[in-house]
Design a protein around this motif. Structure first.
Motif, short mmCIF file in Angstrom:
data_model
loop_
_atom_site.label_atom_id
_atom_site.label_comp_id
_atom_site.label_asym_id
_atom_site.label_seq_id
_atom_site.Cartn_x
_atom_site.Cartn_y
_atom_site.Cartn_z
N HIS A 171 -23.10 10.40 -99.70
CA HIS A 171 -24.33 10.02 -98.74
C HIS A 171 -25.18 8.84 -99.17
O HIS A 171 -25.64 8.75 -100.18
N PRO A 173 -28.61 7.25 -97.40
CA PRO A 173 -29.53 7.19 -96.20
C PRO A 173 -29.49 5.69 -95.72
O PRO A 173 -29.43 4.76 -96.55
N GLU A 267 -24.21 11.15 -88.82
CA GLU A 267 -23.57 10.13 -89.93
C GLU A 267 -22.49 9.32 -89.55
O GLU A 267 -21.64 9.76 -88.56
N LYS A 303 -27.43 8.36 -91.80
CA LYS A 303 -26.50 8.31 -93.19
C LYS A 303 -25.00 7.56 -92.81
O LYS A 303 -24.58 7.79 -91.95
N SER A 305 -21.58 8.06 -94.86
CA SER A 305 -20.78 8.94 -95.52
C SER A 305 -19.60 8.75 -95.92
O SER A 305 -18.74 7.65 -95.23
#
Length: 338
Positions: A171, A173, A267, A303, A305
């Motif tokens: 991940h 941020p 995400e 996020k 990913s």
């Protein structure tokens, strides 16, 4: 016990359930079983009805022979299994689940037995039909699981499967800003769309030729990618060479709105990222990842990913770490030679 004539071997399956191949009429029950299991096991991702509709539409892996559903006396689906195989590939891949209330009673062991027997049948049938390209590959069943699902690890290990690879979910941020990455003047970044479907398919098959476990995507397999219910072409991009129009690099993304509630964040997920060999070392992957972060953030994601082979020889793991990605979970690949 009821079974479809084409469903393959049923002898290892639990007699408390009635077994048959999945059909369109079973979609709601099938999806409900998977969702019920996911609510307890909390996987990173799980199949929903739209995904199952794609599976039922497969011509390379027809559901009548490659899926199995088990129903209790009240008609509630309690277990499911399926295998899929690229006829020219080295393995079949197994998928399945057992209702949490029915786990620990031997049903999972029976499903694995069905997958193994069906895998042997598939390899033999593909060889007889010449669909395996004359490879003569020995049958192999591959299974995937997330590290936290220790009950699956015990099941797979007891059945004689062995771990052959680890993958890391990573991940990044998006509130931390974005890295700077600039393409050289001979390259251009464009949004993914239908006119790029075939060029990117060809580029993907070439770029992943040296990746562990990867097999060329045929027309049906690539259709599953571009028509995935979660696919987000607006969050995906391709780097092309200006002079020739050739695909240099691509980033294909998806977004699972349903997982945001259970995971507590939204995400953007990079499903596929590939760089053609002659374009490696020119910063194209960095440019696409930076572009993906900006697209994800603009779409309201928290996020970025992706998933990466922990032993990849391409240097991808170091690249992702440099771009700010951090490993948050691990999954394993298990094989059994049959």
């Amino acid at each position: 016990m009821n079974g479809h004539a084409d469903v393959g071997p049923l002898t290892s399956l639990d007699l408390r359930l009635q077994w048959r191949a999945a059909a369109t009429a079973d979609l709601a029950d099938w999806a409900a079983l998977i969702a019920r299991t996911a609510a307890v096991e909390r996987p990173v991702w799980f199949e929903r009805r739209a995904d199952l509709e794609q599976i039922l539409a497969s011509k390379k892996n027809p559901a009548a022979a490659n899926t199995i559903l088990g129903f209790d006396p009240e008609g509630v689906a309690r277990a499911c299994g399926r295998i899929t195989r690229n006829p020219e590939g080295e393995k079949a891949i197994g998928f399945g689940c057992v209702d949490p209330g029915w786990q620990g009673s031997g049903i999972g062991t029976g499903l694995l037995g069905w997958m193994e027997a069906r895998t042997r049948q598939r390899f033999a049938a593909d060889a007889d039909a010449g669909a395996d390209g004359g490879s003569g590959a020995a049958p192999r069943l591959r299974l995937h699981m997330e590290q936290q699902h220790t009950h699956q690890a015990a099941l797979f290990g007891d059945a004689g499967n062995r771990i052959v690879r680890y993958f890391n979910e990573m991940h990044r941020p998006l509130q931390d800003g974005f890295p700077e990455a600039v393409l050289d003047g001979g390259l251009e970044l464009v949004t993914f769309g239908p006119r790029l479907h075939e060029p990117v398919q060809l580029a993907h098959n070439e770029a992943f030729r040296d990746h562990w476990g990867s097999e060329p995507r045929n027309e049906e397999g690539w259709g599953f990618v571009v028509n995935d219910p979660l696919a987000r072409p607006d969050l995906s991009a391709v780097v092309v060479e200006r002079a020739s129009g050739r695909v240099a690099d691509y980033q294909l993304a998806s977004h699972d709105a349903g997982s945001a509630e259970s995971r507590g964040y939204a995400e953007g997920y990079t499903d596929l990222l590939g760089v053609q060999r002659e374009f490696r070392g020119r910063g194209v992957a960095q440019a696409l990842l930076a572009d993906a972060m900006r697209r994800f953030a603009a779409a309201g994601m928290d996020k970025a990913s992706l998933d990466v082979d922990s032993e990849t020889p391409t240097g991808a793991l170091a690249l992702y770490a440099k771009m700010g990605y951090v490993a948050v979970s691990t999954s394993m690949v298990w094989d059994k030679d049959l």
